[in-house]
Design a protein around this motif. Structure first.
Motif: not given
Length: 260
Positions: A171-173, A89-93, A180-183
């Motif tokens: 909360a930190a997560f 999943v980490s490679f989906l971007p 991440a979504v914003g960038t």
């Protein structure tokens, strides 16, 4: 150690069965994944050794120990599976990249994903089958290693503090996910600058073993056709190799630089 070559061979076989072109295989993807490939097998072996240590103590491991290894292998199977899922999943971007970036990084993502999946399958099939043969002799306790003692002394207090504050961790997560979504919106053009050099390099190939005169005539005809477009300023063509030992191009290979 067997996981790496088996996973590489399995990746090549999977790409062949899936009809994925061979040029998608990226050595960089395998190089990035070497440490992660070993993690799954190391975790399973470590858990098996830990359980044998609890059961046998300082007594040497000998005889048929298959019945003692079933429980630790089952215990670690599900975490290994979800570990592979997280890494995939980490490679989906990377798969979301398009254009030049996608062409550059998709081979790495495909290779890493296939290698991780195959390594996970090998970890829960081949490695447990090898453990009864390879785990022999006395198994030393983890506390004998100064490296393990040092890491545990640092990690244990941090882990205890995080477990006492689950709300703060969540909360930190969520904050990290929001960042991440914003960038991620500009991810498609993050790795490569826009390429607009105002020219085109055309490299066609004509009939093999074509004569020099025929290649020159074809080259002049092509240059004339390309020059007829109003967007084209000039055309420079070359057939065959240049006066350089690093350019072993055959006579049928043409390179045309079109200045717009």
């Amino acid at each position: 150690a067997l996981t790496i070559p088996l996973a590489v061979v399995g990746t090549a076989a999977a790409m062949h069965l899936l009809r994925i072109p061979a040029n998608l295989i990226s050595l960089a993807g395998i190089a990035v994944s070497i440490g992660v490939l070993l993690d799954q097998a190391i975790v399973l072996c470590d858990n098996a050794m830990h359980r044998l240590r609890e059961r046998l103590g300082d007594a040497p491991v000998q005889g048929d120990i298959r019945s003692l290894l079933v429980a630790p292998c089952r215990e670690i199977g599900r975490p290994v599976f979800f570990g592979v899922v997280v890494l995939v999943v980490s490679f989906l971007p990377v798969f979301a990249l398009g254009g030049i970036e996608g062409r550059m990084f998709h081979p790495l993502a495909w290779t890493k994903t296939l290698v991780m999946v195959i390594a996970g399958i090998l970890t829960v099939t081949v490695v447990p089958a090898l453990l009864p043969t390879l785990l022999r002799g006395r198994i030393p306790g983890e506390e004998r290693s100064w490296c393990v003692r040092t890491i545990a002394a640092v990690y244990q207090p941090v882990l205890d503090a995080l477990l006492r504050r689950p709300a703060a961790v969540i909360a930190a997560f969520l904050l990290l996910v929001a960042v991440a979504v914003g960038t991620a919106r500009g991810l498609g053009s993050e790795f490569m600058p826009p390429l607009d050099e105002g020219m085109i390099l055309d490299m066609p190939v004509t009939t093999p073993r074509v004569g020099i005169e025929q290649a020159a005539n074809d080259l002049r005809a092509r240059d004339a056709v390309l020059r007829s477009f109003p967007e084209v300023e000039s055309v420079v063509g070359k057939a065959g190799r240049a006066e350089s030992a690093t350019d072993p191009s055959p006579i049928e290979m043409i390179e045309t630089v079109v200045n717009l």
